[in-house]
Design an enzyme around this catalytic site. Structure first.
Site, PDB file in Angstrom:
ATOM      1  N   ASP A 211      -2.965  -7.029   6.626  1.00  0.00           N
ATOM      2  CA  ASP A 211      -3.142  -5.643   7.062  1.00  0.00           C
ATOM      3  C   ASP A 211      -2.141  -4.716   6.393  1.00  0.00           C
ATOM      4  OD1 ASP A 211      -5.205  -6.295   8.737  1.00  0.00           O
ATOM      5  OD2 ASP A 211      -3.973  -6.424  10.539  1.00  0.00           O
TER       6      ASP A 211
ATOM      7  N   LYS B 229       5.654   6.142  29.540  1.00  0.00           N
ATOM      8  CA  LYS B 229       4.521   5.249  29.264  1.00  0.00           C
ATOM      9  C   LYS B 229       3.920   4.715  30.560  1.00  0.00           C
ATOM     10  CE  LYS B 229       3.625   0.559  27.608  1.00  0.00           C
ATOM     11  NZ  LYS B 229       2.387   0.785  26.841  1.00  0.00           N
TER      12      LYS B 229
ATOM     13  N   GLU C 193       9.731   4.993  30.808  1.00  0.00           N
ATOM     14  CA  GLU C 193       9.237   5.525  32.076  1.00  0.00           C
ATOM     15  C   GLU C 193       7.976   6.369  31.900  1.00  0.00           C
ATOM     16  OE1 GLU C 193      13.794   5.237  32.605  1.00  0.00           O
ATOM     17  OE2 GLU C 193      12.347   5.635  30.996  1.00  0.00           O
TER      18      GLU C 193
ATOM     19  N   ILE D 298     -11.054  -6.565  13.800  1.00  0.00           N
ATOM     20  CA  ILE D 298      -9.875  -6.335  12.970  1.00  0.00           C
ATOM     21  C   ILE D 298      -8.762  -7.340  13.248  1.00  0.00           C
ATOM     22  CG2 ILE D 298      -8.167  -4.613  12.274  1.00  0.00           C
ATOM     23  CD1 ILE D 298     -11.103  -4.098  11.453  1.00  0.00           C
TER      24      ILE D 298
ATOM     25  N   LYS E  48      -1.437  10.434  11.055  1.00  0.00           N
ATOM     26  CA  LYS E  48       0.014  10.296  10.988  1.00  0.00           C
ATOM     27  C   LYS E  48       0.701  11.655  10.835  1.00  0.00           C
ATOM     28  CE  LYS E  48       0.226   5.874  11.387  1.00  0.00           C
ATOM     29  NZ  LYS E  48       0.706   4.929  10.394  1.00  0.00           N
TER      30      LYS E  48
ATOM     31  N   GLU F   8     -10.485   2.860   9.243  1.00  0.00           N
ATOM     32  CA  GLU F   8     -10.813   3.611  10.457  1.00  0.00           C
ATOM     33  C   GLU F   8     -11.590   4.865  10.085  1.00  0.00           C
ATOM     34  OE1 GLU F   8      -8.664   5.701  14.308  1.00  0.00           O
ATOM     35  OE2 GLU F   8      -7.508   4.505  12.905  1.00  0.00           O
TER      36      GLU F   8
ATOM     37  N   GLU G 267       0.773   6.015   4.694  1.00  0.00           N
ATOM     38  CA  GLU G 267       1.886   6.593   5.443  1.00  0.00           C
ATOM     39  C   GLU G 267       3.171   6.606   4.619  1.00  0.00           C
ATOM     40  OE1 GLU G 267       4.662   4.562   8.706  1.00  0.00           O
ATOM     41  OE2 GLU G 267       2.544   4.622   9.210  1.00  0.00           O
TER      42      GLU G 267
ATOM     43  N   HIS H 166      -9.418   3.626  20.155  1.00  0.00           N
ATOM     44  CA  HIS H 166      -8.326   4.389  20.769  1.00  0.00           C
ATOM     45  C   HIS H 166      -8.781   5.148  22.009  1.00  0.00           C
ATOM     46  CE1 HIS H 166      -5.862   3.341  17.392  1.00  0.00           C
ATOM     47  NE2 HIS H 166      -6.765   3.815  16.565  1.00  0.00           N
TER      48      HIS H 166
ATOM     49  N   CYS I  87      -5.647   2.011   8.737  1.00  0.00           N
ATOM     50  CA  CYS I  87      -6.091   2.907   9.807  1.00  0.00           C
ATOM     51  C   CYS I  87      -5.344   4.230   9.736  1.00  0.00           C
ATOM     52  CB  CYS I  87      -5.922   2.263  11.179  1.00  0.00           C
ATOM     53  SG  CYS I  87      -4.273   1.712  11.593  1.00  0.00           S
TER      54      CYS I  87
END
Length: 764
Positions: A603, A19, A17, A435, A115, A669, A609, A698, A647
């Site tokens: 990728d 989003k 909701e 990309i 991140k 990125e 991360e 972004h 990225c």
């Protein structure tokens, strides 16, 4: 009585909701009606989430875990710390101002994003300068406290702690040390905490996950005076650590003048002894025993056995909790009607995890017999999962066991491969590409929905997607790009798409988690051995290549990213699962090569991360991560060009491992950091080709050719022209075609300008 609580609940809503409300607000130009609708959605979501927490039996609900975009940005808004370059009045900050910082506006680019520790959530990076000030900010947290109390809830507030808030930021404009701002920040927190106490809040959870890191002494030394300044006049403070072992800081944390500590026993069970030993009599200890980052059901009997000695030692001062915020898991398993029933019994989403926490509290207080049915069900599920035949594939295990070191290396050195690739492709200096993904338009979404609902048959769906591939190829040819992509219209997600086609993966219907802002992802579940039954991407890549003489890249998601962006089985080492995925991808690269695809992009945006938070554990991780990529990429011939993409990564400290991937071309990125990521290349001679991003995808803001030209010239200060590519930061899935058309045309124009300058500067 032992207290049951959670560190936070997902904010997006069971049906995403938040989003959809955010996207309506942005689409409607932040109108008054759109803002009212957004605010109403947020209020309704908070009420529903608190209801779930109350109905599960938790002793308090958590407020402050909600954020319109990001909880770090929201914390900055609470303490008046948004970047000065936006010119906002901290005390009169509007939602439009808040989102301008997150997404950029006509005058200023968005804040940098990276991140959140080693998760797949992204936070907005605070910007600190000598001129940074803090003070009173927005009232949102107090509004939430009032909402919770009006609904009859006992509320525990949650805030990102001051040390973590400073640690997560970047020093700019000559600021030498972020800690120099601590004397300005502490009074803002002190005032915030005093107001929370006046509002009737008994407990405030202060999240300080940096105590799970290898902290410099100056940051350790700052902890005690910081909390000595915060504690007087504040509610009871619970300092929460999570994501890794905080035991090296145990003595320091136990000496803080706070009312309690939280430790993560899922990621670092062994630290418990260091905290329980000589634990202060004036503190509670919150034990994070229910996994806040994975979806597997808790083995309640095992957890009870672990907690019982702590209860015996601490009595009611033991609190039972999730390991971290439930932000990282889907909302409710009840919304998965199509998931395999056996698999479903092995799972717990956020709503179920809140009940697991309360059930453990009940067993500790009343005895196991009081919750025997829940414990027996959990035990049966754990036993079934250990013995299920669907988990184990002997063929996969044999293939993994047979792997050799040679399987993880290309047959020839980069210099040999580069010569073969130049001869095959004949690309110009500063070749331009993208990309991978292009906008997921309403037409694409409608076709996918119609296909899933059975309204559109398989052939109709394929033709609809082929039409989108044709559109993408035609547009790229019109822009003048040198290397093309098929646009990934058929993919709803770069991991889920492959998860649907690989054995050992399962896909949820509604298992959404927040990645950043309104961006949600639906991680697959890796429940068993991974196997490729048939080619996954060859048909799409071959069709796209048939539409142009220019090379079209095959597009795959790498093994480490598949692992990092999935909910992974916890019954074998992650390294083993990564090798299983790598073997499946190796077969796919060979199938693509056989079909005539000369460039294949694998990728790995999540490589960094996955880096352990503790330095001592990183070498082992990088060894198996690099090996997994090598297994996936190394079966092809010298003149097949392997690309990779990363990225949101600050990877200067792992450049040797990135070089060890030995990809022919890497794209990264860099736009939001103004090419700062390339500083590492001044001291490390990266041997292969690289494409630093020159367009921030972004943000809805469209750069012009002059801006992109400036970035290319900055990149040329660090990367030789013969090894430099020009590309956006990331895939273009979330942008609109009008933005993409303008930005890519500008990018090609800028590349041509710089290409001409470089060629003119070289003597004939």
């Amino acid at each position: 009585m032992t207290t049951a609580h959670i560190l936070g609940f997902p904010r997006i809503g069971a049906q995403r909701e938040l989003k959809f409300a955010l996207e309506r607000y942005w689409r409607d130009g932040a109108s008054a009606d759109a803002e009212r609708a957004l605010v109403d959605t947020g209020r309704a979501l908070r009420a529903e989430h608190w209801r779930i927490e109350r109905d599960a039996g938790l002793d308090c609900v958590t407020v402050g875990d909600f954020a319109w975009y990001d909880h770090v940005l929201t914390t900055l808004a609470h303490v008046g710390g948004l970047p000065r370059r936006f010119g906002f009045d901290a005390r009169a900050l509007t939602l439009a101002d808040y989102f301008a910082a997150a997404r950029g506006n006509a005058a200023q680019p968005a804040m940098e994003m990276t991140k959140w520790f080693d998760t797949n959530y992204h936070y907005l990076v605070p910007e600190y300068s000598p001129a940074t000030t803090f003070g009173p900010g927005v009232e949102w947290l107090f509004d939430e406290v009032r909402e919770a109390r009006a609904l009859g809830h006992r509320a525990k507030a949650a805030l990102v702690g001051p040390l973590t808030l400073l640690w997560l930021g970047k020093a700019r404009d000559g600021l030498v040390e972020r800690l120099a701002l601590l004397p300005r920040l502490v009074p803002a927190y002190r005032a915030l905490l005093a107001r929370l106490r006046e509002a009737g809040v008994d407990w405030v959870q202060i999240d300080e996950p940096i105590f799970s890191l290898d902290l410099p002494d100056a940051w350790r030394d700052a902890a005690r005076p910081t909390y000595e300044a915060l504690a007087p006049g504040a509610p009871k403070l619970l300092v929460a650590t999570y994501f890794d072992d905080a035991s090296e800081h145990a003595a320091l944390l136990k000496a803080l003048p706070v009312a309690g500590l939280h430790v993560d026993l899922v990621r670092a069970d062994a630290q418990l002894d260091a905290f329980v030993a000589d634990y202060p009599a004036d503190k509670v200890l919150s034990c994070g025993i229910v996994d806040g980052r994975n979806v597997w059901r808790n083995d309640l009997d095992r957890s009870l056995a672990r907690l019982a000695p702590v209860r015996d030692a601490l009595g009611e001062r033991l609190w039972v909790a999730t390991s971290c915020s439930l932000l990282h898991v889907p909302v409710d398993l009840a919304h998965e009607p199509r998931l395999d029933e056996e698999l479903k019994t092995w799972l717990a989403f956020a709503a179920q995890k809140t009940r697991e926490v309360a059930a453990l509290r009940d067993a500790l207080v009343k005895g196991r017999a009081a919750v025997a049915a829940e414990f027996d069900d959990a035990a049966a599920a754990a036993a079934a999962r250990r013995t299920s035949a669907r988990i184990h594939n002997p063929l996969v295990k044999r293939r993994v066991a047979a792997l050799t070191d040679a399987d993880a290396r290309r047959a020839s050195a980069y210099s040999v491969r580069a010569a073969a690739q130049r001869a095959r492709f004949g690309l110009p200096l500063l070749p331009t590409t993208t990309i991978g993904s292009f906008p997921q338009t309403p037409e694409i979404r409608r076709a996918r929905a119609a296909f899933k609902q059975g309204v559109l048959d398989h052939l109709g769906y394929l033709e609809a997607m082929r039409e989108q591939v044709r559109i993408a190829i035609d547009k790229q040819l019109a822009y003048g790009l040198d290397v093309l992509v098929h646009g990934e219209a058929e993919r709803n997600d770069m991991v889920e798409y492959f998860g649907e086609l690989l054995w050992g993966f399962a896909i949820t219907s509604n298992g959404w988690v927040q990645s950043y802002g309104s961006r949600c992802v639906k991680p697959p579940l890796v429940y068993g051995d991974v196997y490729l039954p048939e080619p996954m991407t060859v048909g799409w890549a071959s069709y796209a290549q048939s539409l142009s003489a220019k090379p079209v890249k095959g597009m795959l998601t790498g093994p480490v990213t598949m692992l990092q962006w999935s909910f992974v089985r916890d019954d074998q080492p992650r390294a083993t699962t990564a090798l299983q995925i790598a073997l499946a991808l190796r077969q796919e690269t060979l199938d693509l090569e056989k079909a005539g695809i000369g460039m294949i992009q694998i990728d790995e945006p999540a490589l960094r991360e996955g880096l352990p938070l503790k330095a001592r554990e990183r070498a082992a991780y990088l060894d198996w991560a690099v090996r997994a990529f090598g297994i996936a990429a190394s079966g092809v011939a010298d003149d097949t060009q392997i690309h990779t993409h990363m990225c949101y990564s600050e990877f200067g400290d792992i450049l040797p491992s990135i070089a060890a991937l030995d990809a022919d071309v890497i794209s990264i990125e860099t736009t939001r950091s103004n090419m700062e990521l390339l500083d590492a290349f001044e001291t490390f001679d990266y041997p292969n080709e690289i494409g630093p991003g020159v367009y921030d995808i972004h943000s809805p803001r469209v750069p012009d050719a002059d801006e992109i030209e400036r970035l290319i010239l900055l990149a040329l200060e660090r990367i030789p022209a013969q090894r430099l590519w020009v590309n956006p930061d990331c895939g273009l899935k979330t942008r609109e075609w009008r933005q993409v058309d303008a930005a890519l045309a500008a990018m090609v124009d800028a590349a041509k300008r710089v290409r001409q300058k470089v060629e003119e500067a070289v003597p004939a």
